[in-house]
Design a protein around this motif. Structure first.
Motif, short mmCIF file in Angstrom:
data_model
loop_
_atom_site.label_atom_id
_atom_site.label_comp_id
_atom_site.label_asym_id
_atom_site.label_seq_id
_atom_site.Cartn_x
_atom_site.Cartn_y
_atom_site.Cartn_z
N SER A 276 0.84 -1.19 0.00
CA SER A 276 0.00 0.00 0.00
C SER A 276 0.88 1.25 0.00
N GLY A 277 0.55 2.19 -0.87
CA GLY A 277 1.32 3.43 -0.92
C GLY A 277 2.52 3.38 -1.84
N GLY B 191 2.46 3.30 -5.01
CA GLY B 191 2.23 4.10 -6.22
C GLY B 191 1.52 3.37 -7.34
N LYS B 192 0.92 2.22 -7.05
CA LYS B 192 0.28 1.44 -8.11
C LYS B 192 -0.90 2.18 -8.74
N THR B 193 -1.81 2.68 -7.88
CA THR B 193 -2.97 3.39 -8.41
C THR B 193 -2.54 4.61 -9.21
N THR B 194 -1.52 5.30 -8.70
CA THR B 194 -1.06 6.49 -9.40
C THR B 194 -0.56 6.14 -10.80
N GLU C 167 -6.28 -3.32 -8.23
CA GLU C 167 -6.62 -4.17 -7.08
C GLU C 167 -8.09 -4.61 -7.12
N1 LIG Z 1 -4.26 12.77 -5.00
C1 LIG Z 1 -3.26 12.60 -4.12
N2 LIG Z 1 -2.84 13.62 -3.34
C2 LIG Z 1 -1.84 13.45 -2.48
N3 LIG Z 1 -1.18 12.31 -2.30
C3 LIG Z 1 -1.54 11.24 -3.03
C4 LIG Z 1 -2.61 11.33 -3.98
N4 LIG Z 1 -2.76 10.12 -4.57
C5 LIG Z 1 -1.83 9.32 -4.00
N5 LIG Z 1 -1.11 9.98 -3.09
C6 LIG Z 1 0.00 9.44 -2.29
O1 LIG Z 1 0.88 8.83 -3.18
C7 LIG Z 1 1.36 7.60 -2.66
C8 LIG Z 1 1.04 6.47 -3.62
O2 LIG Z 1 -0.36 6.31 -3.66
P1 LIG Z 1 -1.11 5.21 -4.52
O3 LIG Z 1 -2.55 5.38 -4.26
O4 LIG Z 1 -0.66 5.29 -5.92
O5 LIG Z 1 -0.59 3.89 -3.86
P2 LIG Z 1 -1.11 2.40 -4.06
O6 LIG Z 1 0.08 1.58 -4.35
O7 LIG Z 1 -2.23 2.38 -5.02
O8 LIG Z 1 -1.59 2.05 -2.60
P3 LIG Z 1 -2.91 1.25 -2.13
O9 LIG Z 1 -2.53 -0.18 -2.11
O10 LIG Z 1 -3.11 1.80 -0.75
O11 LIG Z 1 -4.01 1.58 -3.06
C9 LIG Z 1 0.72 7.43 -1.31
O12 LIG Z 1 1.62 7.86 -0.33
C10 LIG Z 1 -0.46 8.36 -1.35
O13 LIG Z 1 -0.74 8.87 -0.08
#
Ligand SMILES: Nc1ncnc2c1ncn2[C@@H]1O[C@H](COP(=O)(O)OP(=O)(O)OP(=O)(O)O)[C@@H](O)[C@H]1O
Ligand SMILES: [Mg+2]
Lengths: 347, 313
Positions: free
Chosen positions: A56-57, A59-62, A207
């Protein structure tokens, strides 16, 4: 499988500004950013299923949002079918490189042409359906938005096919219901169906099973796998769970703190992980076919804050084999086999 | 729609809401069927003898006669028309303005939003009543002018409410999904955001009806009502000026009770609706001193639930 890259990510960075506390603004402490994605590059071939694995965190979703042009990269670019996605998503493509004339379309038409070809399934099936729309309205909406010139009976056939392909049969039984009358697994099927009515070429499945009961996860994954077979669709599947990734993906990219640390064929990465982070993940994951018994590696400490990425190798504070050098040098990718690479100085 | 059925089912179970509906129904029937119900036509010229003036209740005049010798009951029945028209139409207009401003400011954000919200705040802090008095005295008296003045001043709360809701709804995943599907802004607003806020907007609009009715009565009471129409506020005005010294309670009490009756009916309905669509809100407006005061000052009812946490994009 032919290896035409349909998607190419080139050195992608995405940063989000951190809202500063009032006191920090008064103290004029420097502006901070979250380094959500911090230099990611990879390609995805037509018809391939790529797993993007990370905690988690990481950056996958990003990455997924940028791939679809729902966010604008801070740096770097993403090419989908040869076109820059962030231009495409805002309708600013110039004359088409592939001679496909996309650049001559109006802005709105450009945007629609991208949306039709690339779709996303979001993480949370309880949040990604409008609670005030019926299943029919949800699945037919993409067809209405794209105004494909279908007649009423053709629309119905498309919606029915999408729902039934996704295991919601008979479709008539479901389409007058509201999302809160369905189970989580059924909702996720509706989400997938809604993404598939447009018959996209690329699907980012973010996910898709993490919020679902273990018992129905396999069903949804089997569904994705069968879609690839039936529709030759390219899928980026993000997950924090190595086991589900091993289940049906061709290649795997392991992300840590916004960077891909290891990338290679799924089977190979699971069998012979080379990066210490991947090794730790693999050692604790219930991998389907554990040939060799491994020692479990439990990582020390927490994932560092993505506002302050550690110097040198971003993994060094938690790495069991880190040396002084790892604190200074950001490791380049080491080629392990033709398609397998890892970013570690100790390989 | 399914959720509307749910609202209706819950609504029916609230006794106070049903009492409110019943009370409002009485007023509506009075307004709709005024010519049938009223024993006399208040616009008819009557020839009076001195003893008819402020004659107490009696045979043929259940509520007695007013200072011009006219039947009080008939004026009361016709007065329902003005109150309800002003109440419903102004509240509809302010709902429309407030919703448009709130949606635009909440969805698009940025400078336009800031400017709109500063303007809204500005209107909110100016005391409504003096401003209305000034506008009407400059602009002149008339039913439509009253309706417009009330609408122009009373949309601000709806705008704030809608904006804060939109700010959080637009971050929800189904809105992102719609965007990923290629939906236009217009479609996202109309299909995905508005339906979520609509119940709150309706509840607020219902409460606005009573604020508008009280505002109209206040203006008429202060002598700024439409001179060609009988309204409850105007009856009160005449009663205060000409009947108090003669102790003609039959002229004074009925319009006062009527105003309270209708406002109470609408507040009961509005509160029930609001409790259903916004369950976090537990305080009852009527028993909240601040709202009692604002009610007396003919200000729009302030809802206790300050918006959900605002999410900045
Ligand atoms: N719109 C946003 N504004 C500020 N910070 C963000 C934003 N989107 C994501 N982040 C931050 O960027 C980092 C990566 O986020 P992301 O959602 O891409 O992770 P992830 O791998 O998808 O995690 P998860 O398994 O929790 O979904 C995290 O620290 C998150 O807090
Ligand atoms: Mg995520």
């Amino acid at each position: 499988m032919e290896k035409i890259p349909i998607l190419r990510i080139e050195d992608l960075y995405k940063q989000f500004p951190v809202t500063r506390k009032f006191i920090d603004r008064i103290k004029r402490s420097p502006k901070q950013v979250v380094h959500a994605v911090d230099g990611v590059s990879f390609t995805v071939a037509q018809g391939e299923i790529l797993a993007l694995v990370g905690e988690s965190g990481s950056g996958k979703t990003t990455v997924g949002m940028n791939v679809l042009g729902l966010q604008v990269p801070t740096k770097g670019r993403i090419l989908f079918d040869g076109h820059d996605v962030s231009d495409w998503a805002t309708g600013r493509l110039r004359s088409g490189k592939n001679g496909d004339g996309l650049g001559r379309l109006s802005r709105r038409k450009q945007i629609l042409s991208l949306r039709r070809r690339a779709q996303m399934v979001f993480q949370d099936p309880y949040e990604s359906l409008n609670p005030r729309q019926t299943i029919w309205e949800i699945v037919v909406e993409p067809l209405e938005i794209h105004n494909l010139g279908l007649r009423a009976n053709e629309k119905e056939a498309r919606v029915r096919a999408a729902l039934e392909d996704c295991g919601l049969a008979p479709a008539d039984h479901f389409w007058s219901r509201y999302p809160d009358e369905l189970s989580g697994g059924q909702r996720q099927r509706v989400v997938v169906a809604g993404a598939l009515v447009l018959e996209p070429e690329l699907l980012v499945a973010d996910e898709p099973v993490s919020m679902l009961d273990v018992s129905i996860r396999a069903d949804i994954l089997t569904l994705l796998q069968s879609l690839r077979k039936a529709r030759d669709i390219t899928i980026i599947y993000t997950t924090h769970d190595l086991a589900t990734a091993g289940y049906f993906t061709d290649r795997m990219a392991v992300m840590y703190l916004g960077r891909v640390v290891e990338l290679g064929p799924t089977v190979e990465v699971l069998k012979e992980p080379r990066h210490p982070y991947t090794q730790a993940l693999v050692s604790v994951a219930p991998v389907p076919n554990p040939r060799k018994r491994r020692q479990r590696v439990i990582l020390q400490g927490e994932v560092p804050n993505p506002i302050d990425i550690p110097s040198g190798c971003r993994f060094h504070p938690r790495c069991p084999i880190a040396t002084d050098e790892c604190k200074k040098t950001d490791p380049p990718y080491v080629e392990i086999s033709a398609e397998h690479e890892a970013a570690c100085l100790k390989i | 729609m399914e959720s509307q059925n749910r609202i209706w089912t819950t609504f029916r179970k609230k006794p106070m809401a049903l009492v409110g509906m019943g009370m409002l129904a009485v007023a509506l029937i009075m307004a709709l069927f005024a010519p049938l119900l009223a024993p006399y036509d208040p616009n008819e010229r009557v020839d009076v003898v001195p003893s008819d003036i402020l004659a107490p209740p009696g045979e043929g005049h259940l509520l007695g006669r007013d200072d011009a010798g006219k039947d009080v009951l008939s004026s009361l029945i016709y007065g329902a028309r003005v109150s309800l028209i002003v109440g419903f139409v102004s509240s509809f207009f302010s709902m429309f303005i407030g919703t448009t401003v709130g949606l635009t400011a909440g969805y698009y954000g940025g400078r336009v939003s800031n400017a709109l919200m500063r303007f809204t705040d500005f209107l909110m802090v100016i005391p409504d009543l003096p401003l209305m008095l000034v506008i009407i005295s400059v602009w002149g008296r008339g039913l439509w002018k009253i309706i417009l003045v009330i609408s122009i001043l009373y949309w601000t709360y709806t705008a704030r409410l809608v904006r804060s809701q939109v700010l959080s709804i637009k971050e929800r995943q189904f809105v992102l999904r719609a965007r990923a599907l290629g939906a236009s802004n217009y479609r996202i607003i109309v299909r995905h955001i508005l339906p979520q806020v609509m119940p709150l907007i309706i509840a607020q609009a219902v409460l606005d009806i009573s604020s508008s009715i009280i505002a109209e009565s206040t203006l008429s009471f202060l002598g700024l009502g439409d001179p060609t129409l009988i309204s409850w506020g105007m009856m009160l005005n005449f009663a205060f000026e000409r009947a108090i010294s003669r102790k003609a309670w039959w002229f004074l009490l009925p319009p006062g009770i009527a105003i309270v009756w209708v406002s109470l009916a609408i507040i009961l309905i509005g509160n029930a609706l609001e409790e259903i669509v916004n369950p976090r809100l537990k305080t009852h407006h009527l028993f909240n001193p601040r709202n009692m005061i604002s009610l007396m000052l003919a200000k729009p009812l302030l809802v206790e639930s300050e918006s959900p946490p605002e999410v900045t994009p």
